[in-house]
Scaffold this motif. Structure first.
Motif, mmCIF file in Angstrom:
data_model
loop_
_atom_site.group_PDB
_atom_site.id
_atom_site.type_symbol
_atom_site.label_atom_id
_atom_site.label_comp_id
_atom_site.label_asym_id
_atom_site.label_seq_id
_atom_site.Cartn_x
_atom_site.Cartn_y
_atom_site.Cartn_z
ATOM 1 N N GLY A 124 -0.424 9.289 -8.719
ATOM 2 C CA GLY A 124 -1.140 10.357 -9.407
ATOM 3 C C GLY A 124 -0.225 11.048 -10.404
ATOM 4 O O GLY A 124 0.679 10.432 -10.978
ATOM 5 N N THR A 125 -0.419 12.333 -10.590
ATOM 6 C CA THR A 125 0.363 13.095 -11.569
ATOM 7 C C THR A 125 1.458 13.892 -10.884
ATOM 8 O O THR A 125 1.181 14.667 -9.975
ATOM 9 C CB THR A 125 -0.547 14.041 -12.372
ATOM 10 O OG1 THR A 125 -1.564 13.260 -13.027
ATOM 11 C CG2 THR A 125 0.237 14.804 -13.421
ATOM 12 N N ILE A 126 2.685 13.688 -11.327
ATOM 13 C CA ILE A 126 3.841 14.448 -10.855
ATOM 14 C C ILE A 126 4.064 15.579 -11.865
ATOM 15 O O ILE A 126 4.257 15.326 -13.049
ATOM 16 C CB ILE A 126 5.077 13.550 -10.773
ATOM 17 C CG1 ILE A 126 4.865 12.435 -9.754
ATOM 18 C CG2 ILE A 126 6.322 14.379 -10.463
ATOM 19 C CD1 ILE A 126 5.949 11.365 -9.757
ATOM 20 N N THR A 127 4.042 16.814 -11.391
ATOM 21 C CA THR A 127 4.237 17.965 -12.275
ATOM 22 C C THR A 127 5.654 18.485 -12.118
ATOM 23 O O THR A 127 6.126 18.732 -11.006
ATOM 24 C CB THR A 127 3.236 19.093 -11.924
ATOM 25 O OG1 THR A 127 1.907 18.568 -12.058
ATOM 26 C CG2 THR A 127 3.408 20.284 -12.850
ATOM 27 N N ILE A 128 6.347 18.638 -13.257
ATOM 28 C CA ILE A 128 7.708 19.176 -13.230
ATOM 29 C C ILE A 128 7.795 20.412 -14.127
ATOM 30 O O ILE A 128 7.068 20.538 -15.121
ATOM 31 C CB ILE A 128 8.765 18.127 -13.643
ATOM 32 C CG1 ILE A 128 8.525 17.580 -15.038
ATOM 33 C CG2 ILE A 128 8.787 16.987 -12.652
ATOM 34 C CD1 ILE A 128 9.588 16.600 -15.502
#
Length: 130
Positions: A124-128
């Protein structure tokens, strides 16, 4: 002579059947996902948000290893893909900014298990935070 031949044939069959491929390249599976960046100013207010182009994503093959085995850069749309993987355990990680860390960076770790050949695991989406 027949006994020796049978013994050697049995030993070879046993040795071949006990070989197990370990995590890493050579398989037919994929780990994929995308990276999303949230830029904040010193006060913590969000300045911008976007799918991250050219962001480094790392992978560790197996358990217990702390150094990465491979890395890729995200595409223009923030997506990444590790291909040709064997069944087994992996850790995918990225770095984000960290004001309270001595290095100024912290790793975000994502354990992954590939359980079947020719499979795709989507993180999925990794948010940093930057």
């Amino acid at each position: 002579m027949k006994i020796i031949t049978l013994f050697l044939a049995g030993f070879v069959l046993f040795a071949m059947s006990s070989c197990k491929k370990i995590e890493g390249p050579g398989g037919s599976s994929t780990i994929q996902g995308s990276v999303y960046i949230i830029n904040k100013n010193a006060a913590g207010a969000v300045i911008s948000e976007y799918l991250a182009p050219k962001e480094d994503v790392f992978i560790v093959y197996g358990d217990g290893d702390v150094s990465f085995d491979d890395d890729v850069k995200t595409s223009y749309d923030g997506t990444f893909k590790f291909t040709g993987l064997e069944e087994g355990n992996y850790t995918v990680f990225v770095y984000e900014d960290c004001n309270s860390c001595a290095s100024g960076k912290q790793a975000l770790l994502y354990p992954v298990e590939i359980t079947e050949k020719k499979s795709t695991v989507d993180l999925g989406t990794i948010t940093i935070i930057k």
